[in-house]
Scaffold this active site. Structure first.
Site, PDB file in Angstrom:
ATOM      1  N   ASP A  81       0.844  -1.193   0.000  1.00 14.51           N
ATOM      2  CA  ASP A  81       0.000   0.000   0.000  1.00 14.51           C
ATOM      3  C   ASP A  81       0.887   1.254   0.000  1.00 14.51           C
ATOM      4  OD1 ASP A  81      -2.492   1.305   0.163  1.00 14.51           O
ATOM      5  OD2 ASP A  81      -2.444   1.360   2.363  1.00 14.51           O
ATOM      6  N   HIS A  82       0.556   2.227  -0.819  1.00 15.04           N
ATOM      7  CA  HIS A  82       1.260   3.521  -0.853  1.00 15.04           C
ATOM      8  C   HIS A  82       2.782   3.415  -0.880  1.00 15.04           C
ATOM      9  CE1 HIS A  82      -2.321   5.968  -0.543  1.00 15.04           C
ATOM     10  NE2 HIS A  82      -2.768   5.140   0.370  1.00 15.04           N
ATOM     11  N   HIS A 179      -7.595  10.006   3.978  1.00  9.97           N
ATOM     12  CA  HIS A 179      -7.099   9.023   4.946  1.00  9.97           C
ATOM     13  C   HIS A 179      -7.440   9.479   6.353  1.00  9.97           C
ATOM     14  CE1 HIS A 179      -4.258   7.860   1.561  1.00  9.97           C
ATOM     15  NE2 HIS A 179      -4.941   6.778   1.831  1.00  9.97           N
ATOM     16  N   GLY A 180      -7.712   8.528   7.216  1.00  9.31           N
ATOM     17  CA  GLY A 180      -8.083   8.845   8.591  1.00  9.31           C
ATOM     18  C   GLY A 180      -9.568   9.170   8.679  1.00  9.31           C
ATOM     19  N   GLY A 208      -9.217   5.632   1.652  1.00 11.95           N
ATOM     20  CA  GLY A 208      -9.784   6.495   2.684  1.00 11.95           C
ATOM     21  C   GLY A 208     -11.207   6.163   3.071  1.00 11.95           C
ATOM     22  N   ALA A 209     -11.593   4.888   2.963  1.00 11.79           N
ATOM     23  CA  ALA A 209     -13.003   4.526   3.173  1.00 11.79           C
ATOM     24  C   ALA A 209     -13.444   4.572   4.632  1.00 11.79           C
ATOM     25  CB  ALA A 209     -13.294   3.159   2.581  1.00 11.79           C
ATOM     26  N   SER A 210     -12.504   4.616   5.579  1.00  6.36           N
ATOM     27  CA  SER A 210     -12.918   4.773   6.980  1.00  6.36           C
ATOM     28  C   SER A 210     -13.645   6.100   7.132  1.00  6.36           C
ATOM     29  CB  SER A 210     -11.710   4.764   7.921  1.00  6.36           C
ATOM     30  OG  SER A 210     -11.138   3.487   7.973  1.00  6.36           O
ATOM     31  N   ASN A 229     -10.349   0.506   0.461  1.00 10.82           N
ATOM     32  CA  ASN A 229      -9.267   0.467   1.456  1.00 10.82           C
ATOM     33  C   ASN A 229      -9.738   0.931   2.829  1.00 10.82           C
ATOM     34  OD1 ASN A 229      -7.723  -0.144  -0.750  1.00 10.82           O
ATOM     35  ND2 ASN A 229      -6.196   1.449  -0.392  1.00 10.82           N
ATOM     36  N   THR A 232      -8.080   2.896   9.239  1.00 10.28           N
ATOM     37  CA  THR A 232      -8.361   3.573  10.512  1.00 10.28           C
ATOM     38  C   THR A 232      -9.483   2.908  11.308  1.00 10.28           C
ATOM     39  OG1 THR A 232      -7.683   5.603   9.399  1.00 10.28           O
ATOM     40  CG2 THR A 232      -8.808   5.847  11.511  1.00 10.28           C
TER      41      THR A 232
END
Ligand code: 13P
Ligand code: ZN
Ligand code: NA
Length: 283
Positions: A81-82, A179-180, A208-210, A229, A232
């Protein structure tokens, strides 16, 4: 054995669901995720950032994921990832990793293309699938911090050119997720996603799905996101439960005991997210 993400994402694209990609950190998080995925007959992607591999060791994480893939008969991929460097990706490919994201989203368009092409050339020779990102997500993932003012959305026409010129297998898009968690409710640009889907034929990836509601994630899935993805939202219940257990049991010192409720809390979220992705009972 660990698989690449080609077939699992194409099947998801065809059947209009998404494969969840969960960020892992250690033995416990990998166990929880693969056991839940196995019970639900869901394909699953174990994602590790450079920070995760720095912490756990590429060889250790690879070996744990490989063991999981041998133990269960669902498709399991270990995914980088990343990652930002071809050298790191090569190191993992040599250890048997079959799926990688090369994140050149901080580079100008042409430089991003050049870097991604290099990775694709090396990866495809080794049967490894490649994800790249165009546009730039805001928020924080490990050491990667992107200020909101430096984030920008994916341009559909540029995305089409990017995919065509790089030969990537999947494309991460920036449509308003970060993200987060979110300080205020995120506003997703579904029109943009629909436009991207019209001109890009490879599976799209939602980072960034959280913090994004099930309805909104489902809408993204309907608009071509085949990989979702989540990092968090798994870390929070795990750490909350460890903290609670240690506060309530001041003498506790056995990791097998204080991590048990943490694993159970994380498992529940993994189950929820698999349902959200509609990836259960696909294998
Ligand atoms: P979250 O921080 O929203 O879970 O995003 C995860 C992610 O995109 C990992 O690459
Ligand atoms: Zn991400
Ligand atoms: Na998020």
């Amino acid at each position: 054995h660990l698989v690449n993400t080609k077939e699992m994402l194409l099947k998801a694209q065809k059947e209009a669901y998404a494969v969840p990609a969960f960020n892992v950190h250690n033995l416990e998080t990998i166990q929880v995720i693969v056991e839940a995925a196995m019970e639900m007959r869901s394909p699953v992607i174990l994602a590790g950032t450079p920070g995760t591999f720095q912490y756990g060791g590429r060889d250790y994480i690879q070996a744990i994921a490989e063991t999981a893939a041998k133990r269960y008969d669902i498709p399991i991929a270990l995914h980088l990832d990343h990652h930002e460097s071809l050298e790191d990706i090569k190191e993992s490919i040599q250890l048997g990793t079959k799926s990688a994201m090369i994140d050149g989203s901080h580079h100008p368009f042409e430089e991003n293309i050049k870097l991604v092409k290099e990775v694709v050339e090396y990866a495809h020779v080794h049967g490894v699938t490649v994800e790249a990102e165009l546009g730039r997500l805001g928020g924080q993932e490990d050491d990667l911090v992107v200020d909101e003012k430096d984030s920008f959305y994916t341009d559909p026409a540029a995305a089409a050119e990017f995919v065509q010129r790089t030969g990537v297998d999947s494309l991460a898009v920036a449509i308003g997720t970060a993200h987060g968690l979110y300080k205020s409710a995120p506003k997703l640009d579904f029109d943009r996603l629909a436009q991207i889907q019209m001109v890009v034929d490879v599976p799209l990836v939602l980072h960034g799905a959280s913090g994004i509601s099930t309805d909104e994630v489902r809408k993204c899935i309907d608009l071509g996101c085949c990989k979702v993805n989540i990092a968090t939202e798994l870390k929070i219940p795990f750490s909350n439960e460890v903290r609670k257990y240690l506060v309530e049991n001041r003498e506790a010192n056995d990791p097998r005991k204080y991590m048990a409720p943490a694993k159970e809390a994380m498992r529940k979220v993994v189950v929820e997210k698999i349902k959200m992705c509609k990836s259960d009972h696909r294998y």
